[in-house]
Design an enzyme around this catalytic site. Structure first.
Site, PDB file in Angstrom:
ATOM      1  CD  GLU A  54       8.190 -27.980 -35.730  1.00  0.00           C
ATOM      2  OE1 GLU A  54       7.886 -26.850 -36.135  1.00  0.00           O
ATOM      3  OE2 GLU A  54       8.075 -29.012 -36.415  1.00  0.00           O
TER       4      GLU A  54
ATOM      5  CG  ASN B 222       3.393 -34.471 -37.763  1.00  0.00           C
ATOM      6  OD1 ASN B 222       4.300 -33.644 -37.642  1.00  0.00           O
ATOM      7  ND2 ASN B 222       2.119 -34.143 -37.722  1.00  0.00           N
ATOM      8  N   GLY B 223       6.271 -38.017 -37.786  1.00  0.00           N
ATOM      9  CA  GLY B 223       6.611 -39.438 -37.692  1.00  0.00           C
ATOM     10  C   GLY B 223       7.669 -39.875 -38.684  1.00  0.00           C
ATOM     11  CB  SER B 224       9.431 -38.199 -41.418  1.00  0.00           C
ATOM     12  OG  SER B 224       9.743 -36.967 -40.815  1.00  0.00           O
ATOM     13  N   GLY B 225      10.857 -39.155 -38.445  1.00  0.00           N
ATOM     14  CA  GLY B 225      12.104 -39.448 -37.739  1.00  0.00           C
ATOM     15  C   GLY B 225      12.983 -38.230 -37.464  1.00  0.00           C
ATOM     16  CE  LYS B 226       9.865 -32.975 -38.584  1.00  0.00           C
ATOM     17  NZ  LYS B 226       8.676 -33.787 -38.848  1.00  0.00           N
TER      18      LYS B 226
ATOM     19  N   GLY C 299      10.157 -32.834 -42.996  1.00  0.00           N
ATOM     20  CA  GLY C 299       9.466 -34.094 -43.274  1.00  0.00           C
ATOM     21  C   GLY C 299       8.152 -34.145 -42.529  1.00  0.00           C
TER      22      GLY C 299
END
Lengths: 258, 241
Positions: B153, B36-40, B34
């Protein structure tokens, strides 16, 4: 071995090897030897060192403590992903950092005084310095757990130090000026308990027989703080100043999101 | 192995995770993707107990996460950024983790050799390059043969050789019945190692598909195009349900 002790060991290794602690210890050693050597009087040296201790120890403890907390954030995060309780990580970090700072201070100030002959007041100077280290490290942790942003955390720490080391005394002076016609000797005892720096100053000064220069107020303070009861009162208050921010920080740390 | 029910997480007024529910079994590589900032990362942090959920439940090996830390003995974690204290030596870091994890655990020493960790044993962490720190962090995640491995990552900052070693290790561990959860922006890497794709958008699971099924449904043969097709067609998990 308890998990907190296992982590504490490595935190202590890390902090004791940091350049900051080495520089802090060496600087205190140079200043202490310099003051004793130039003044040729250990009692006067304790008095001169007192002013340095009351300014430098809180400042170094609170700023280094805050920076250490923020730079250890990812390390704490990694530890939290392991089967370790949050409180164990907190205690390991707090004890490791404050003991390393206290060791640096004790060697830097205590060693020269020991070499030139332990005298009255030197012991109180070391104890007060160590207590101030624990107190201001606890305040550093409180300021760090309250603020996610590093700049705000360091800013708050500086404000706390500035308030307790400078502003508080100015407020007390103002209070004395405004109520100069009232007897404030007993109030002085209570007010001094509200600031650990003042408490430490009182504890050392009254062991050096210089309270005679402080007039009637000095005599009252000497009567109270010079007694066993007063000593116990001071130590309990200093412990209180160390315990309360530590416990508050731990409570916040236990609920904190990383 | 991991079950999440109605997970919600807020940071202040911002809702970062919005009612997440999913189940993940063993012997699989699950990629959480997802923008950046999607909550992963927050999702992974909730599983690891680093962030506390506002609502919902998380179960790891049928054990509900409820402020306890014991379940973490089943999890190995590699954070996005390596994070060891600068003044400790590499060997001390490994000793420390062994001390914490317990001495009766079987270590995967082969990976230590493959990632050339031994050659930096006496170096201080502060003297290591970013890539070397990542190698150490990776070794620490895999070293203890945990049943669940969470990698944030994992190949970012790794040299090509180490990156290949890590990918091979992930596939080997999957064969051995472990569950590996990774977040990554490198689609080509996910394409090779992942079995299942969980795509997050704005704190929700946008879609959650087995990779092969995703290819079949979209009629595409590469992950990049399949994700793009899903995004443009607007087929969300909710719509499918």
């Amino acid at each position: 071995m308890n998990t907190a002790l296992k982590i504490f060991k490595y935190v202590l290794y890390d902090v004791l090897r940091s350049k900051m602690i080495i520089i802090y210890t060496l600087l205190l050693l140079i200043i202490s030897f310099g003051i004793i050597f130039i003044g040729k009087d250990v009692t006067k040296a304790v008095l001169s060192l007192l002013n340095i201790v009351l300014l430098v120890v809180p400042l170094v403890s609170i700023i280094f403590g805050t920076i250490h907390f923020y730079s250890s954030r990812e390390f704490m995060e990694m530890l939290l992903a392991m089967p370790v309780k949050r409180k164990n990580i907190f205690w390991a970090e707090y004890a490791g950092l404050s003991l390393a700072l206290a060791a640096g201070f004790s060697v830097g100030t205590g060693l020269p005084l020991l070499i030139y002959g332990g005298i009255s007041g030197a012991f109180q100077l070391i104890v007060s310095g160590v207590m101030l280290t624990f107190i201001f490290t606890a305040l550093a942790f409180l300021s760090s757990v309250k603020n996610k942003d590093k700049a705000r955390g360091i800013g708050l720490s500086l404000v706390i130090w500035f308030y307790l080391s400078v502003i508080f005394d100015a407020l007390v002076l103002l209070l004395y000026y405004l109520f100069s016609s009232y007897p404030l000797e007993k109030a002085t005892i209570i007010i001094s308990g509200l600031n650990p720096v003042d408490l430490a100053r009182m504890l050392i000064l009254l062991q050096l027989d210089v309270s005679a220069l402080m007039g009637y107020t000095g005599a009252t303070l000497q009567k109270f703080f010079g007694s066993d009861y007063g000593m116990v009162f001071s130590v309990i208050l200093l412990l209180f100043w160390a315990i309360v921010p530590t416990v508050l920080s731990l409570r916040i740390f236990n609920r904190k999101d990383f | 192995m991991i079950k999440i029910e109605g997970l919600k997480k807020k940071f202040g007024k911002i809702e970062v995770l919005k009612d997440i529910s999913l189940e993940i079994g063993n012997s699989s590589v699950v990629a959480v993707m997802g923008p950046n900032g999607s909550g992963k990362t927050t999702l992974l942090k909730c599983i690891l107990g680093l962030a506390k959920a506002n609502e919902g439940n998380i179960y790891v090996k049928d054990c509900k996460i409820n402020g306890n830390s014991a379940y973490k003995k089943h999890i190995g974690y590699m954070p996005q950024y390596s994070c060891f204290p600068d003044n400790l030596k590499v060997k001390e870091v490994i000793e420390m983790i062994k001390d914490i994890r317990g001495n009766n655990i079987v270590y995967d020493t082969e990976l230590i050799e493959k990632l050339n960790i031994a050659e930096m044993y006496n170096k201080q962490i502060g003297q290591l390059s970013g890539g070397m720190k990542q190698r150490l962090s990776c070794a620490a995640a895999f070293l203890f043969n945990t049943e669940i491995i969470i990698l944030d990552e994992p190949t970012a900052g790794l040299d090509p050789l180490s990156s290949e070693i890590v990918k091979t290790k992930i596939l080997e561990d999957k064969q051995n019945g472990k569950l590996i959860i990774i977040t990554s922006h490198i689609v080509s890497e996910v394409e090779v190692i992942a079995d299942r794709i969980i795509y997050m958008l704005d704190g929700k699971i946008y879609f959650d598909e087995i990779k092969e099924k995703l290819y079949r449904l979209t009629g595409k043969e590469n992950l990049n195009k399949a994700i793009a097709h899903k995004m443009t067609s607007g087929e969300t998990r909710g719509a499918e349900q």
